[in-house]
Design a protein around this motif. Sequence first.
Motif, PDB file in Angstrom:
ATOM      1  N   ARG A   1      -6.245  -1.867  -2.657  1.00  0.00           N
ATOM      2  CA  ARG A   1      -7.590  -2.375  -2.943  1.00  0.00           C
ATOM      3  C   ARG A   1      -7.607  -3.244  -4.200  1.00  0.00           C
ATOM      4  O   ARG A   1      -8.160  -4.351  -4.203  1.00  0.00           O
ATOM      5  CB  ARG A   1      -8.560  -1.219  -3.122  1.00  0.00           C
TER       6      ARG A   1
ATOM      7  N   PHE B   1      -7.314   6.626   6.000  1.00  0.00           N
ATOM      8  CA  PHE B   1      -7.513   5.186   5.794  1.00  0.00           C
ATOM      9  C   PHE B   1      -7.893   4.898   4.340  1.00  0.00           C
ATOM     10  O   PHE B   1      -7.375   3.972   3.715  1.00  0.00           O
ATOM     11  CB  PHE B   1      -8.606   4.650   6.724  1.00  0.00           C
TER      12      PHE B   1
ATOM     13  N   LEU C   1      -8.516  -0.766   7.807  1.00  0.00           N
ATOM     14  CA  LEU C   1      -8.427  -1.235   6.422  1.00  0.00           C
ATOM     15  C   LEU C   1      -9.240  -2.503   6.216  1.00  0.00           C
ATOM     16  O   LEU C   1      -9.883  -2.680   5.174  1.00  0.00           O
ATOM     17  CB  LEU C   1      -6.960  -1.469   6.050  1.00  0.00           C
TER      18      LEU C   1
ATOM     19  N   ALA D   1       0.834  -1.199   0.000  1.00  0.00           N
ATOM     20  CA  ALA D   1       0.000   0.000   0.000  1.00  0.00           C
ATOM     21  C   ALA D   1       0.868   1.246   0.000  1.00  0.00           C
ATOM     22  O   ALA D   1       2.009   1.227   0.487  1.00  0.00           O
ATOM     23  CB  ALA D   1      -0.940   0.010   1.203  1.00  0.00           C
TER      24      ALA D   1
ATOM     25  N   TRP E   1      -4.288  -7.620   7.430  1.00  0.00           N
ATOM     26  CA  TRP E   1      -3.708  -6.283   7.335  1.00  0.00           C
ATOM     27  C   TRP E   1      -3.003  -5.942   8.653  1.00  0.00           C
ATOM     28  O   TRP E   1      -3.565  -6.137   9.726  1.00  0.00           O
ATOM     29  CB  TRP E   1      -4.797  -5.241   7.113  1.00  0.00           C
TER      30      TRP E   1
ATOM     31  N   GLU F   1       2.702   6.487   7.753  1.00  0.00           N
ATOM     32  CA  GLU F   1       1.415   5.884   8.126  1.00  0.00           C
ATOM     33  C   GLU F   1       0.788   6.607   9.311  1.00  0.00           C
ATOM     34  O   GLU F   1      -0.437   6.757   9.384  1.00  0.00           O
ATOM     35  CB  GLU F   1       1.619   4.391   8.413  1.00  0.00           C
TER      36      GLU F   1
ATOM     37  N   TYR G   1      -5.871   2.717   1.335  1.00  0.00           N
ATOM     38  CA  TYR G   1      -6.586   1.607   0.694  1.00  0.00           C
ATOM     39  C   TYR G   1      -6.661   1.770  -0.823  1.00  0.00           C
ATOM     40  O   TYR G   1      -6.561   0.777  -1.558  1.00  0.00           O
ATOM     41  CB  TYR G   1      -7.990   1.527   1.289  1.00  0.00           C
TER      42      TYR G   1
ATOM     43  N   ASN H   1     -12.238  -3.013   3.655  1.00  0.00           N
ATOM     44  CA  ASN H   1     -12.073  -4.107   2.716  1.00  0.00           C
ATOM     45  C   ASN H   1     -13.268  -5.063   2.731  1.00  0.00           C
ATOM     46  O   ASN H   1     -13.814  -5.426   1.670  1.00  0.00           O
ATOM     47  CB  ASN H   1     -10.785  -4.848   3.056  1.00  0.00           C
TER      48      ASN H   1
END
Length: 307
Positions: free
Chosen positions: A177, A158, A211, A80, A122, A130, A162, A215
Amino acid sequence: MANWKELSGEKNWESLLKPLNTNLRDYIKLYGKRVQVIYDSVNSEDKTRPAYAKEDLFSEAAIETGTFENLYTVTDYIFANSDVAPWFDWMVKDQYAWFGYVAVATDEGKRVMGRRDILICWRGTVSPAEWFKNAQFDQVSASEIFEKSQDPQVHKGFLSIYTSPSTEPSSSNLSARDQVMNAVKNLVNKPEYREEEISITVAGHSLGAALATLNATDIVTNQYNKRTGSKEACVVTAFVFASPKLDIVTDLPPSFISYKKVGMKLRIKSHKSALLNFIDGLQLHDIIPESHSLKEYLQGVTARQSQ
């Protein structure tokens, strides 16, 4: 597990939380340990990369042997992008890093688990970039991936992690994603599994819990839990640890921003061992990180059964 659907929340874990059902305890720990593997397998020289190849992850990482050993095989790694605002580049650099993996139950796993489970895991925050994304808690529209008519609002940082495409020259330029959804689509439609019952389980810790929530919702909303040409949807479950708003570290965003808590909550005393250490001289600033660690949560799940 004949009752795997019940353990996966088919009835919202009714009568399984107080007291914590033994099978559900083991179930939660199974998925938590699969997330812990990511932390245990970060490359010591380059913390943005895994230390092991996909096929070696579970054999090389520190997973306890026992009933749940050798149940899954990793099919894909998830990377990511944490893109930092240009005016912060002098202090915090953009970072493209390993965040987790997609795995599928082996034949032995299918026998033990009662179905062919697709697992997505995750990890939480490990880098300054981050942390910067965590702090972007203003709400933005997620209508591009969710129902456009409802215009759902989600945490900006977030969602960015993603959905942001990679900027790494050596990467596929796919967002986290897209990487996950491509892997799930391939597994759901794999010819060998066409006649089997499948499920999708998403697990995460801290930032990874957020995440995982995005998801799992994405998978259901956009029907990635259906085989091509089929109207039958498979079960999708999210097991999240230290989820934002439900943890001493992740008790953000602030209350004046109208976020809503989702899902069923299992309260545990993850701070217990840290508090005992405090009596022996641990400083206050050490308690919060220890209380937040996934290992501490898993210890709390074990202790929760007897409460």
